[in-house]
Write a protein that holds these residues in place. Structure first.
Motif, PDB file in Angstrom:
ATOM      1  N   PRO A 172       0.828  -1.214   0.000  1.00 30.85           N
ATOM      2  CA  PRO A 172       0.000   0.000   0.000  1.00 30.85           C
ATOM      3  C   PRO A 172       0.855   1.253   0.000  1.00 30.85           C
ATOM      4  N   ALA A 173       0.313   2.291  -0.597  1.00 28.49           N
ATOM      5  CA  ALA A 173       1.026   3.566  -0.630  1.00 28.49           C
ATOM      6  C   ALA A 173       1.081   4.163   0.768  1.00 28.49           C
ATOM      7  N   PRO A 174       2.160   4.854   1.106  1.00 30.28           N
ATOM      8  CA  PRO A 174       2.244   5.469   2.434  1.00 30.28           C
ATOM      9  C   PRO A 174       1.233   6.593   2.588  1.00 30.28           C
ATOM     10  N   VAL A 175       0.877   6.872   3.826  1.00 29.81           N
ATOM     11  CA  VAL A 175      -0.057   7.958   4.106  1.00 29.81           C
ATOM     12  C   VAL A 175       0.649   9.289   3.864  1.00 29.81           C
ATOM     13  N   VAL A 176       0.061  10.105   3.021  1.00 26.73           N
ATOM     14  CA  VAL A 176       0.647  11.406   2.698  1.00 26.73           C
ATOM     15  C   VAL A 176      -0.032  12.471   3.544  1.00 26.73           C
ATOM     16  N   LEU A 177       0.743  13.156   4.336  1.00 25.23           N
ATOM     17  CA  LEU A 177       0.192  14.213   5.175  1.00 25.23           C
ATOM     18  C   LEU A 177      -0.170  15.420   4.320  1.00 25.23           C
ATOM     19  N   PRO A 178      -1.255  16.122   4.657  1.00 29.54           N
ATOM     20  CA  PRO A 178      -1.637  17.297   3.863  1.00 29.54           C
ATOM     21  C   PRO A 178      -0.576  18.387   3.945  1.00 29.54           C
ATOM     22  N   LYS A 179      -0.413  19.074   2.837  1.00 25.83           N
ATOM     23  CA  LYS A 179       0.568  20.147   2.798  1.00 25.83           C
ATOM     24  C   LYS A 179       0.053  21.356   3.577  1.00 25.83           C
TER      25      LYS A 179
END
Length: 207
Positions: A172-179
């Motif tokens: 699974p793709a890593p969790v991307v934190l909002p910019k």
């Protein structure tokens, strides 16, 4: 990074290792290994206070295993969720240790914060060493193909191995934190203009 440590201290010294390298980190070479062990063979005088600043490596990979290639697991690889967070390491193999060690590719797992898990490495690609300790191959480098397969170069067999886990789903793709959104720029020319107030000396008539 992976580090090949020193030789000629016996079959079980000194462990090669995997570690991060913060800015300014010192691992003691050549006077000290693994933070508190002094190599008395070094003739050059040790710098004063060196022992206070030597950093201990993060993870031991075994003595004389000669770790070379290093590839971090990433989303979309075809090794499955078991190998979703960590690093693949090509251990080229020992030449002066009995019994021989290395001659494989292993996986070192990380936790959610990217710290090394304190557990033995998982074997990924083995069989390069015969029962008679004859090398059929020696892994040197690891990288990912465009389709997510793990590629392993072999400088003894003269081949590149392609490794996948049959039936494994892509990691699974890593969790991307909002910019973080920057505040809007103030309107105007961008220049700050000073205006005197009514009581300012600049507005009073001069005699």
């Amino acid at each position: 990074t992976t580090v090949n440590e020193r030789d000629m201290l016996g079959s079980d010294l000194v462990p090669d290792y995997l570690t991060n390298v913060p800015f300014g980190a010192n691992y003691g070479w050549p006077w000290v290994y693994w933070k508190r062990n002094i190599d008395w063979r070094v003739d050059a005088p040790m710098p004063q206070y060196l022992m206070e600043y030597v950093r201990k490596p993060e993870y031991g990979l075994g003595s004389h295993v000669a770790p070379l290639g290093l590839a971090f697991a990433k989303e979309g690889n075809r090794m499955g969720a078991k190998f979703a967070s960590g690093a693949f390491v090509a251990r080229h193999g020992s030449w002066n240790r009995r019994p021989l060690a290395g001659y494989d590719v292993v996986f070192v797992g990380f936790d959610q914060r990217g710290n090394v898990l304190k557990q033995p490495p998982l074997p990924v690609l083995t069989g390069f060493l015969s029962d008679a300790e004859e090398a059929r191959g020696r892994p040197t480098w690891v990288a990912f193909a465009k389709d997510g397969a793990l590629l392993v170069s072999d400088d003894t067999g003269g081949v590149i191995w392609r490794v996948i886990a049959p039936g494994a789903q892509p990691a699974p793709a890593p969790v991307v934190l909002p910019k973080r959104v920057a505040p809007p720029k103030p309107k105007g020319t961008g220049r700050f203009i000073m205006k005197p107030n009514a009581d300012s000396e600049l507005l009073k008539p001069k005699n």
